[in-house]
Design a protein around this motif. Structure first.
Motif, mmCIF file in Angstrom:
data_model
loop_
_atom_site.group_PDB
_atom_site.id
_atom_site.type_symbol
_atom_site.label_atom_id
_atom_site.label_comp_id
_atom_site.label_asym_id
_atom_site.label_seq_id
_atom_site.Cartn_x
_atom_site.Cartn_y
_atom_site.Cartn_z
ATOM 1 N N LEU A 155 0.815 -1.219 0.000
ATOM 2 C CA LEU A 155 0.000 0.000 0.000
ATOM 3 C C LEU A 155 0.846 1.265 0.000
ATOM 4 O O LEU A 155 0.353 2.347 -0.342
ATOM 5 N N VAL A 156 2.107 1.134 0.374
ATOM 6 C CA VAL A 156 3.014 2.291 0.327
ATOM 7 C C VAL A 156 3.080 2.864 -1.085
ATOM 8 O O VAL A 156 3.329 4.057 -1.281
ATOM 9 N N LEU A 157 2.827 2.013 -2.074
ATOM 10 C CA LEU A 157 2.864 2.451 -3.472
ATOM 11 C C LEU A 157 1.999 3.683 -3.712
ATOM 12 O O LEU A 157 2.397 4.581 -4.466
ATOM 13 N N ILE A 158 0.831 3.778 -3.087
ATOM 14 C CA ILE A 158 -0.107 4.865 -3.378
ATOM 15 C C ILE A 158 0.439 6.218 -2.931
ATOM 16 O O ILE A 158 0.581 7.132 -3.758
ATOM 17 N N PRO A 159 0.780 6.417 -1.643
ATOM 18 C CA PRO A 159 1.355 7.722 -1.274
ATOM 19 C C PRO A 159 2.725 7.961 -1.892
ATOM 20 O O PRO A 159 3.090 9.111 -2.163
ATOM 21 N N ALA A 160 3.474 6.889 -2.146
ATOM 22 C CA ALA A 160 4.785 7.057 -2.782
ATOM 23 C C ALA A 160 4.639 7.606 -4.195
ATOM 24 O O ALA A 160 5.443 8.433 -4.644
ATOM 25 N N ALA A 161 3.604 7.170 -4.910
ATOM 26 C CA ALA A 161 3.350 7.688 -6.258
ATOM 27 C C ALA A 161 3.010 9.177 -6.209
ATOM 28 O O ALA A 161 3.433 9.952 -7.077
ATOM 29 N N VAL A 162 2.252 9.584 -5.188
ATOM 30 C CA VAL A 162 1.929 11.005 -5.027
ATOM 31 C C VAL A 162 3.198 11.804 -4.741
ATOM 32 O O VAL A 162 3.432 12.865 -5.337
ATOM 33 N N ALA A 163 4.036 11.284 -3.839
ATOM 34 C CA ALA A 163 5.278 11.984 -3.500
ATOM 35 C C ALA A 163 6.183 12.114 -4.719
ATOM 36 O O ALA A 163 6.755 13.182 -4.974
ATOM 37 N N ALA A 164 6.309 11.050 -5.496
ATOM 38 C CA ALA A 164 7.157 11.097 -6.694
ATOM 39 C C ALA A 164 6.610 12.099 -7.711
ATOM 40 O O ALA A 164 7.378 12.819 -8.369
ATOM 41 N N ALA A 165 5.293 12.161 -7.834
ATOM 42 C CA ALA A 165 4.674 13.063 -8.816
ATOM 43 C C ALA A 165 4.978 14.522 -8.526
ATOM 44 O O ALA A 165 5.024 15.346 -9.450
ATOM 45 N N THR A 166 5.201 14.869 -7.264
ATOM 46 C CA THR A 166 5.447 16.276 -6.928
ATOM 47 C C THR A 166 6.730 16.810 -7.561
ATOM 48 O O THR A 166 6.886 18.028 -7.689
ATOM 49 N N ILE A 167 7.619 15.916 -7.964
ATOM 50 C CA ILE A 167 8.856 16.362 -8.614
ATOM 51 C C ILE A 167 8.534 17.142 -9.887
ATOM 52 O O ILE A 167 9.278 18.046 -10.279
ATOM 53 N N ALA A 168 7.419 16.795 -10.534
ATOM 54 C CA ALA A 168 7.051 17.467 -11.786
ATOM 55 C C ALA A 168 6.820 18.961 -11.594
ATOM 56 O O ALA A 168 6.930 19.744 -12.542
ATOM 57 N N TRP A 169 6.486 19.377 -10.372
ATOM 58 C CA TRP A 169 6.211 20.793 -10.109
ATOM 59 C C TRP A 169 7.460 21.556 -9.667
ATOM 60 O O TRP A 169 7.372 22.733 -9.378
ATOM 61 N N THR A 170 8.621 20.887 -9.636
ATOM 62 C CA THR A 170 9.850 21.548 -9.184
ATOM 63 C C THR A 170 10.891 21.673 -10.282
ATOM 64 O O THR A 170 12.024 22.070 -10.018
ATOM 65 N N GLY A 171 10.516 21.358 -11.511
ATOM 66 C CA GLY A 171 11.432 21.481 -12.639
ATOM 67 C C GLY A 171 10.838 22.353 -13.724
ATOM 68 O O GLY A 171 10.020 23.242 -13.457
ATOM 69 N N HIS A 172 11.229 22.080 -14.970
ATOM 70 C CA HIS A 172 10.746 22.890 -16.086
ATOM 71 C C HIS A 172 9.226 22.804 -16.240
ATOM 72 O O HIS A 172 8.577 23.777 -16.619
ATOM 73 N N ALA A 173 8.651 21.625 -15.970
ATOM 74 C CA ALA A 173 7.199 21.478 -16.127
ATOM 75 C C ALA A 173 6.439 22.393 -15.185
ATOM 76 O O ALA A 173 5.353 22.882 -15.516
ATOM 77 N N GLY A 174 6.999 22.642 -14.008
ATOM 78 C CA GLY A 174 6.330 23.506 -13.051
ATOM 79 C C GLY A 174 6.248 24.947 -13.483
ATOM 80 O O GLY A 174 5.401 25.708 -13.001
ATOM 81 N N ALA A 175 7.135 25.345 -14.407
ATOM 82 C CA ALA A 175 7.156 26.730 -14.863
ATOM 83 C C ALA A 175 6.303 26.957 -16.112
ATOM 84 O O ALA A 175 6.101 28.099 -16.527
ATOM 85 N N THR A 176 5.805 25.869 -16.720
ATOM 86 C CA THR A 176 4.984 26.010 -17.914
ATOM 87 C C THR A 176 3.571 26.408 -17.513
ATOM 88 O O THR A 176 3.009 25.865 -16.555
ATOM 89 N N GLU A 177 2.975 27.357 -18.241
ATOM 90 C CA GLU A 177 1.698 27.924 -17.834
ATOM 91 C C GLU A 177 0.546 27.448 -18.712
ATOM 92 O O GLU A 177 0.752 26.844 -19.764
ATOM 93 N N ALA A 178 -0.672 27.737 -18.248
ATOM 94 C CA ALA A 178 -1.925 27.494 -18.976
ATOM 95 C C ALA A 178 -2.088 26.011 -19.328
ATOM 96 O O ALA A 178 -1.586 25.139 -18.639
ATOM 97 N N MET A 179 -2.803 25.746 -20.432
ATOM 98 C CA MET A 179 -3.082 24.371 -20.826
ATOM 99 C C MET A 179 -1.802 23.620 -21.166
ATOM 100 O O MET A 179 -1.678 22.421 -20.885
ATOM 101 N N ALA A 180 -0.842 24.332 -21.758
ATOM 102 C CA ALA A 180 0.443 23.698 -22.074
ATOM 103 C C ALA A 180 1.104 23.188 -20.800
ATOM 104 O O ALA A 180 1.720 22.117 -20.786
ATOM 105 N N GLY A 181 0.965 23.942 -19.718
ATOM 106 C CA GLY A 181 1.542 23.526 -18.445
ATOM 107 C C GLY A 181 0.879 22.264 -17.912
ATOM 108 O O GLY A 181 1.542 21.374 -17.380
ATOM 109 N N THR A 182 -0.443 22.180 -18.052
ATOM 110 C CA THR A 182 -1.170 20.988 -17.598
ATOM 111 C C THR A 182 -0.718 19.753 -18.368
ATOM 112 O O THR A 182 -0.478 18.685 -17.789
ATOM 113 N N ILE A 183 -0.603 19.896 -19.688
ATOM 114 C CA ILE A 183 -0.151 18.777 -20.525
ATOM 115 C C ILE A 183 1.279 18.390 -20.160
ATOM 116 O O ILE A 183 1.612 17.202 -20.021
ATOM 117 N N HIS A 184 2.119 19.411 -19.996
ATOM 118 C CA HIS A 184 3.528 19.162 -19.666
ATOM 119 C C HIS A 184 3.653 18.423 -18.329
ATOM 120 O O HIS A 184 4.389 17.444 -18.211
#
Length: 278
Positions: A104-133
């Motif tokens: 069951l650790v897999l579920i919160p671990a997946a959430v924690a890993a996903a947060t990395i996406a908001w700390t790199g280039h993807a986090g700086a992309t705006e609007a719909m392009a940012g959501t897709i990125h």
């Protein structure tokens, strides 16, 4: 230090998600101690990354810590909510690991890993392009985590004092389909991420940039990993199943593949701090 913190976080969170995923796919319980250590490590490395980010922004040494800058990052930038979500996820992973609910650790671990996406280039992309990125980046992170977790588990299985060859062969056979899904996801999302970061019109300019050379190195390492994965699946796994004594070759192949994965994470940690056109 910022690159080191990014690398440590990526490796830690990838293992925290990837190992339970592999254990679930193999139908085994897994190690509670390892997951507890990874959850605690994720918390410590997140704090280190926060301090390193503040030092990088202000151009000052990380020690002594600049608590005023850290407070600004936490309360006045998107970093605060991202770290809050990660902290909650890591705490949940820690509680589940301590309770012995390793899968069951897999579920919160997946959430924690996903947060990395908001700390790199993807986090700086705006609007719909940012959501897709960010969606593509999350899928990329999850697929990479699955592959890295599998490599760690398989490498451990073949490097113990007396490897159970039959068990290793079964693990490799079971992982084949999941591994194919990971590779396909990495290829598709990697293309999307590159186009989002650089843009089609500016792709030729990468050839003359530091970012482009490092990205090229990453792609070469990824190609090497694909070649080794294909060798494991089509040559070494059947050899193990036939009892041809291929465990030594498999051990070497997995060690080299793991080394390539570590090098890729180091490059990604560095690439996330660079201007693609710089």
């Amino acid at each position: 230090m910022l690159v080191f913190a990014r690398f440590g976080l990526m490796a830690d969170l990838a293992l925290l998600m990837g190992l339970p995923l592999f254990w679930w796919a193999m139908g085994v319980a897994g190690s509670r101690v390892v997951l507890v250590a990874l959850a605690l490590g994720g918390m410590a490395l997140s704090a280190l990354w926060l301090l390193a980010s503040g030092a990088s922004m202000t151009g000052t040494p990380m020690l002594p810590p600049d608590w005023a800058t850290a407070e600004i990052l936490l309360t006045m930038t998107p970093i605060g909510p991202v770290l809050a979500v990660r902290a909650a996820a890591l705490l949940a992973a820690l509680v589940l690991a301590v309770a012995g609910r390793t899968r069951l650790v897999l579920i919160p671990a997946a959430v924690a890993a996903a947060t990395i996406a908001w700390t790199g280039h993807a986090g700086a992309t705006e609007a719909m392009a940012g959501t897709i990125h960010r969606a593509a980046d999350v899928a990329h992170i999850w697929a990479a985590s699955g592959w890295i977790g599998a490599l760690a588990a398989l490498l451990h299985a073949v490097t113990v004092r007396r490897p159970n060859v039959d068990r290793v062969a079964v693990m490799l056979a079971k992982f084949a389909l999941l591994g194919t899904v990971f590779v396909a996801t990495l290829v598709v999302t990697g293309v999307v991420n590159s186009l989002m970061i650089v843009g089609i019109a500016d792709l030729p300019a990468l050839a003359g940039s530091r970012y482009g050379w490092l990205l090229g190195a990453k792609l070469l390492l990824f190609a090497a990993m694909l070649g080794l994965a294909a060798l494991n699946r089509w040559r070494l796994t059947p050899a193990l199943e036939r009892g041809d004594g291929a465990i030594g070759a498999l051990r070497l192949s997995l060690a080299v593949e793991t080394g390539a994965a570590i090098a890729i994470m180091a490059l990604v940690a560095l690439l996330g701090t660079l201007d693609p056109m710089g």
